[in-house]
Scaffold this motif. Structure first.
Motif, PDB file in Angstrom:
ATOM      1  N   TYR A 225       0.841  -1.201   0.000  1.00 12.20           N
ATOM      2  CA  TYR A 225       0.000   0.000   0.000  1.00 12.20           C
ATOM      3  C   TYR A 225       0.881   1.259   0.000  1.00 12.20           C
ATOM      4  O   TYR A 225       1.801   1.371   0.814  1.00 12.20           O
ATOM      5  N   GLY A 226       0.590   2.186  -0.910  1.00 13.78           N
ATOM      6  CA  GLY A 226       1.304   3.456  -0.943  1.00 13.78           C
ATOM      7  C   GLY A 226       2.571   3.454  -1.776  1.00 13.78           C
ATOM      8  O   GLY A 226       3.179   4.521  -1.966  1.00 13.78           O
ATOM      9  N   MET A 227       2.983   2.295  -2.293  1.00 11.98           N
ATOM     10  CA  MET A 227       4.191   2.276  -3.120  1.00 11.98           C
ATOM     11  C   MET A 227       3.884   2.905  -4.481  1.00 11.98           C
ATOM     12  O   MET A 227       2.782   2.769  -5.020  1.00 11.98           O
ATOM     13  N   VAL A 228       4.889   3.557  -5.044  1.00 10.58           N
ATOM     14  CA  VAL A 228       4.731   4.310  -6.299  1.00 10.58           C
ATOM     15  C   VAL A 228       5.609   3.688  -7.376  1.00 10.58           C
ATOM     16  O   VAL A 228       6.787   3.390  -7.126  1.00 10.58           O
ATOM     17  N   GLY A 229       5.034   3.482  -8.560  1.00  8.37           N
ATOM     18  CA  GLY A 229       5.777   2.878  -9.648  1.00  8.37           C
ATOM     19  C   GLY A 229       5.555   3.603 -10.963  1.00  8.37           C
ATOM     20  O   GLY A 229       4.715   4.499 -11.073  1.00  8.37           O
ATOM     21  N   ALA A 230       6.333   3.177 -11.959  1.00 12.18           N
ATOM     22  CA  ALA A 230       6.301   3.785 -13.287  1.00 12.18           C
ATOM     23  C   ALA A 230       5.502   2.892 -14.224  1.00 12.18           C
ATOM     24  O   ALA A 230       5.946   1.789 -14.563  1.00 12.18           O
ATOM     25  N   GLY A 231       4.305   3.348 -14.619  1.00 10.75           N
ATOM     26  CA  GLY A 231       3.476   2.575 -15.544  1.00 10.75           C
ATOM     27  C   GLY A 231       4.220   2.286 -16.843  1.00 10.75           C
ATOM     28  O   GLY A 231       5.116   3.041 -17.238  1.00 10.75           O
TER      29      GLY A 231
END
Lengths: 312, 312
Positions: free
Chosen positions: A177-183
């Protein structure tokens, strides 16, 4: 006694040490400490300030979302996202997608239209994937003792949730939860950070090693997670007016100190954090009748607080 | 071949059978089937309609939320919630709490004020806890092969996610996304269904066996999960106007057929469901570059669809 001296002690021993000053008349001896008690007893050295050079401010009309970047795990993507931010790429773009129990995603609504698409000046549009990296003896790792359905080992590194496979010698950030990634599109190397997503539901761990994670939201998560879900396929908004506009995205280091949000993160390589993990494996609050005695990686909180003493 | 004949086959064998008709020129032989393909190939007998006597309609201004009750696991709580519903207990009450990555909760804002509190006529205010129940040989159980951090065995029973401990002979519903439970105060027997919560974040499995789960949201989940988070302690709203009013809660059986939402649930004791689980352990979509080869209980979708053929 320095924090590092605690590291080889068992959880029980750590609790005995940490709870000493907390054991008042109200606390029966057998009761595990609560997270609140452990944080209240923490030392200033258990916390580290966010590095302004690796912190993003995503400013919406509703307020600020703060993202801590993870250059140890996605160095090229972190550098590229900062380059995009510094040329103003995201300013005026929008949140395009909100899929229930999955992700919220932002970027350029006109990305597929060469005439209207936001221009990239110096940053790159795509990069080689950074799905995992080699385990390095200098890379910190605090292991969670309770195992994991998806990976041989899980825990924390630089205060990010990670998994490791000693056999392959690889480690990677995980989709908590809350992790950010590059689509990205179908090719592995088709992402680069122009379109970013954040996890808003149950950890979709099947995405691990399929997409480059590059950071995590440390404040303002609720501004993203509570956005209305999109009615289109995969939660994309069907009408432009349903999208939430992005005012600006800035690197904290570029923001005048008076406009910064000064936060600090509980270090996961401390005895305080180990005691916190134990306090979540066995809950000391009176409400709990059954102790799980175990915990899953994504259920362990990573505490954040205003930098102390406040500098403004 | 009846669905039950598939039960002892391996996943691989099931896939070979199910995929037969799907393998067109576009699908390389080595590619696992996708969930969409498996659902498209399902048989009418793989689905069961919701039982109107164990289905609740929670109607908000924004629309309907549909909850399937689990009488096999919480018979007294289910009966009491239906009794509360049938005396109109919830009508005009409100959503009181929205805590990020945790729960949304609804009930009586005046519950603590004896003068103003909603009166209970025939239902009960509190009940003995139903945190778990005995394993019964007649209780269906489809086991997930990939293990679990919290329990010795996990899987599905009557299409609800459950855990089991063969040693203690107990089984219980688990706190996956969308599960609905009866809030309580500190004493174990202080709940009864007057205040209900739904899980809106990463499965808080440490709540298992600490609180009575009694159902799950099968449609309209996004109406609850995207509510603005409350700024008070534990996500409670600080001002009455921030609460979302509840128009009505009704048992589907009491609603005229023309106003019912007819849904059916994929049965978890079918070969189609086992193939679906496999399709999520190893993803056939081109986007995936790395196969997890495993899956966690709370990441397995439980498909719902409009009843077919539609009756209106």
């Amino acid at each position: 006694m320095a924090a590092s001296d605690y590291r080889l002690l068992t959880f029980a021993a750590i609790l005995l040490i940490l709870n000493g000053p907390l054991r008042g008349a109200d606390l029966p001896k057998s009761k595990p400490a609560t997270m609140a008690e452990i944080l209240a007893a923490s030392h200033p050295g258990d916390w580290r300030p966010l590095d302004p050079e690796n912190t993003l401010y995503l400013d919406l009309v509703a307020g600020r979302v703060i993202i801590e970047l993870a250059p140890a795990f996605a160095p090229s993507h972190v550098a590229n996202v900062k380059a995009l931010v510094r040329e103003g790429y995201f300013d005026g773009l929008a949140v395009l997608r909100s899929q229930d129990n999955y992700v919220v995603q932002w970027g350029d609504p006109d990305a597929e239209n060469p005439q209207a698409a936001r221009k990239i000046r110096n940053a790159k549009k795509t990069l080689a994937a950074e799905f995992d990296r080699s385990i390095d003896p200098t890379l910190p790792f605090t292991r969670l003792p309770d195992g994991d359905v998806y990976a041989p080992e899980v825990g924390w590194s630089f205060d990010f949730p990670v998994a490791r496979d000693p056999k392959s010698g690889k480690t990677w950030l995980v989709h908590s939860y809350g992790m950010v990634g590059a689509g990205r599109d179908n090719p592995a190397d088709s992402g680069g950070g122009t379109e970013l997503y954040v996890i808003i539901g149950h950890a979709p761990r099947h995405l691990d090693r399929n997409v480059t994670l590059l950071g995590r939201v440390v404040q303002g998560m609720e501004r993203l997670s509570s956005m209305p879900r999109g009615a289109g396929a995969m939660g994309f908004y069907e009408k432009p007016e349903q999208r939430t506009p992005i005012k600006t995205v800035r690197v904290a280091a570029d923001v005048p100190p008076s406009d910064r949000t000064e936060l600090e993160v509980l270090r996961t390589d401390t005895a305080t954090f180990q005691a916190l993990v134990e306090s979540r494996r066995n809950r000391g609050e009176e409400w709990f009748k059954h102790q799980a005695g175990r915990i899953e990686l994504s259920n362990v909180p990573l505490p954040i607080r205003a930098k102390s003493p406040p500098n403004r």
